[in-house]
Design an enzyme around this catalytic site. Structure first.
Site, short mmCIF file in Angstrom:
data_model
loop_
_atom_site.label_atom_id
_atom_site.label_comp_id
_atom_site.label_asym_id
_atom_site.label_seq_id
_atom_site.Cartn_x
_atom_site.Cartn_y
_atom_site.Cartn_z
N CYS A 123 0.83 -1.20 0.00
CA CYS A 123 0.00 0.00 0.00
C CYS A 123 0.87 1.26 0.00
O CYS A 123 2.08 1.21 0.25
CB CYS A 123 -0.96 -0.02 1.19
SG CYS A 123 -2.38 1.10 0.95
N LYS A 125 1.95 4.02 1.54
CA LYS A 125 3.01 4.56 2.40
C LYS A 125 4.10 3.55 2.69
O LYS A 125 5.12 3.89 3.29
CB LYS A 125 2.41 5.08 3.72
CG LYS A 125 1.30 6.10 3.53
CD LYS A 125 1.69 7.21 2.56
CE LYS A 125 0.53 8.13 2.25
NZ LYS A 125 -0.59 7.50 1.53
N CYS A 195 -3.74 -0.87 -5.79
CA CYS A 195 -4.70 -0.25 -6.71
C CYS A 195 -4.10 -0.10 -8.10
O CYS A 195 -2.97 0.37 -8.26
CB CYS A 195 -5.15 1.08 -6.15
SG CYS A 195 -5.93 0.94 -4.53
N SER A 473 -5.42 11.57 -3.50
CA SER A 473 -5.08 10.20 -3.87
C SER A 473 -4.45 10.19 -5.25
O SER A 473 -4.70 11.09 -6.07
CB SER A 473 -6.36 9.35 -3.88
OG SER A 473 -6.17 8.17 -4.61
#
Length: 561
Positions: A123, A125, A195, A473
């Site tokens: 993810c 970070k 993503c 985002s």
């Protein structure tokens, strides 16, 4: 000479007999105490699809490290799911988690005197957190990306998680049915992986490949494909060799490497978050880099990849078209990359790219030829003006209206802004202002994906501007400006905006202006009072107390003393 440059302080000599006794309990034998000890920072978590496949990769890395002559030691580090926490108080912990990840990796590696570290993350970070730790420690290190998710599918359309965010706005505007809303929700995320567009996770993994801290092609592989596990094994072997040769992050993360990274960000249409994270990493390693460098490089590097969020394709499509090496070769032959930059393998960028064709493969349009780019200049513009004297970041790809002047619609939080958008209270021509969401004010600098997606879903993406001292985002696009600095919580001009004030966002002139006289601004500034901190204890309180401006990377250890 043995290769355990650091760990020998733990494993050698009569005084270290108790230390060795404990190491024997975790699998060390007599012959292992002279081997380099390699930390494997395992970001496995079932909190998010981004990280749920990572444990298998960690096991592969462990086995490959042993075969290469190292002694692996696995340890865990955390993750926050940006997508799941988006739009909630939980999102305040996202940027904070970057610092926690960095602190945790540094703590274990230095506390245990490890000789090198292989970090695995998924993810958003995870990547900058690991890289900040690597920069702090300056020990041989490599990053393994958990891999990208494959696209979902609904009614013959490829989906990403951003499709679901936008569907909320479409449904609220009466553009789709509830059946379609749920259909998109059920199909947007079909399995493991980060993503799928060129959002923040894929942007940061691409950056690390471009900088030489990850292996070629590894940043665009799908999480569920066999080649991802194979690449992880190879990464472990490369790291053990780097320990033997003492190839250090300080030799790789040079000014040239950062310029290469920025060029690749522009070429692939990457996330605004890359600006924040690269500023943080550069300051940690001691390389001089400013927010203005992004604007300088933007003006000479075209966007050559047609990738979501503003484009058509996802990251697995980029991989099939040649991945980051193909993008880098196009930049290299056009004089936009430093070929002499070193990588963790010991090879230079030019040596790695030697056999890559100068032109993208035919029969695809994910990667465009340099002569026919998606956009002639890069997409991440640095805006300045009286609303952002330290700068702000705008993603201008896909923007049909590069200049907006309109009345300010002022909101003190993301939640109140989203409510207004979904209630139809935002009209074409408005400039939405979301403030007190910065590093200090949030605290944590939340991402405004829910409001921007709602604007897009409502059909207002080309006619409404949005500015914030928070972040966006990687899935955001439209006339949006984030990272406004100084932020509202420290008295930045964004704190002085009043409902109905005229604001200009000018992407062409890179200008962000509050169209109010200097006399009036002075009057407002004299009456402005800082707000009491939202959190006085715990990790959010510590973060708000220590964090630097977003224009400096929002670090918590900058100028501590």
């Amino acid at each position: 000479m043995a290769d355990n440059y650091r760990s020998r302080i733990v494993t050698q000599g009569t005084q270290r007999s108790p230390n060795r006794a404990m190491l024997r309990a975790v699998g060390f034998g007599d012959e292992d105490f002279s081997k380099p000890i390699i930390g494997i920072a395992n970001g496995f978590s079932t909190i998010t699809p981004c990280n749920m496949g990572i444990n298998d990769l960690a096991m592969r890395a462990e086995a490959a490290t042993r075969l290469a002559g190292g002694m692996p030691q696995l340890f865990g580090t955390i993750t926050i799911s940006d997508g799941i926490s988006m739009g909630t108080e939980g999102m305040k912990y996202s940027l904070v988690s970057r610092e926690v990840i960095a602190d945790s990796i540094e703590t274990v590696c230095n506390g245990q005197s490890l000789d090198g570290v292989l970090a695995i993350g998924g993810c958003d970070k995870n990547m900058p957190g690991a890289m900040i730790a690597m920069a702090r420690m300056n020990i041989p290190a490599i990053f393994v990306y958990g891999g990208t998710i494959k696209p979902g599918r609904y009614k013959d359309c490829d989906l990403t998680v951003v499709s679901s965010f936008e569907a909320v706005g479409q449904y609220s505007a009466g553009k789709i049915s509830e059946e379609d809303l749920i259909g998109i929700e059920r199909n947007a995320c079909p399995g493991a992986g980060s993503c799928g567009g060129m959002f923040t996770a894929n942007t940061m993994s691409s950056i690390f490949e471009a900088m030489g801290m990850s292996l070629p092609y590894s940043s665009t592989m799908a999480a569920e494909d066999a080649e991802k596990a194979d690449s992880t094994e190879e990464s472990a072997k490369v790291l053990v060799e780097a320990v033997r040769k003492q190839i250090l992050p300080s030799q790789i993360l040079t000014r040239k490497a950062f310029e290469n990274a920025i060029s690749v960000i522009m070429a692939v249409g990457g996330s605004t978050n890359a600006v924040l994270h690269l500023l943080a990493i550069s300051r940690t390693i001691g390389v001089e880099l400013s927010i203005d460098d992004f604007e300088t490089i933007r003006q000479r590097v075209p966007v050559i990849c047609d990738l979501k969020p503003s484009g058509r394709y996802v990251t697995v499509d980029l991989h099939k078209a040649g991945g980051i090496p193909q993008v880098m070769k196009i930049l290299l032959v056009n004089g936009l990359l430093h070929g002499d930059a070193l990588t963790i393998s010991g090879q230079t960028i030019a040596e790695i790219l030697a056999d890559i064709p100068d032109q993208p493969p035919s029969g695809q349009d994910v990667i465009r030829p340099f002569s026919n780019p998606v956009y002639k200049e890069g997409h991440l513009a640095i805006l300045k003006g009286n609303l952002a004297t330290e700068g702000a970041v705008a993603k201008i790809s896909g923007v049909k209206t590069p200049v907006i002047t309109g009345p300010a619609r002022v909101f003190e939080s993301e939640e109140t802004c989203l409510e207004a958008i979904l209630a139809g209270k935002i009209q074409a021509g408005d400039v939405v202002v979301v403030r007190y969401e910065g590093p200090v004010g949030g605290p944590g600098m939340r991402e405004m994906l829910a409001p921007t997606s709602a604007i897009i879903g409502a059909g207002l993406g080309d006619s409404v501007g949005l500015i914030t001292d928070g972040r966006f985002s990687g899935g955001t696009y439209g006339m949006v400006v984030g990272h406004v600095a100084p932020e509202a919580a420290v008295g930045g001009t964004i704190a002085l905006v009043e409902e109905g004030d005229q604001i200009t966002i000018d992407a062409r002139q890179r200008l962000l202006s509050l169209n109010v006289s200097e006399e009036e601004l002075t009057r407002r500034r004299n009456h402005w009072q800082p707000r009491p901190p939202r959190y006085k204890t715990g990790i959010l309180g510590k973060f708000a107390k220590l964090v630097s401006s977003s224009s400096l990377g929002a670090l918590t250890d900058l100028n501590l003393f």
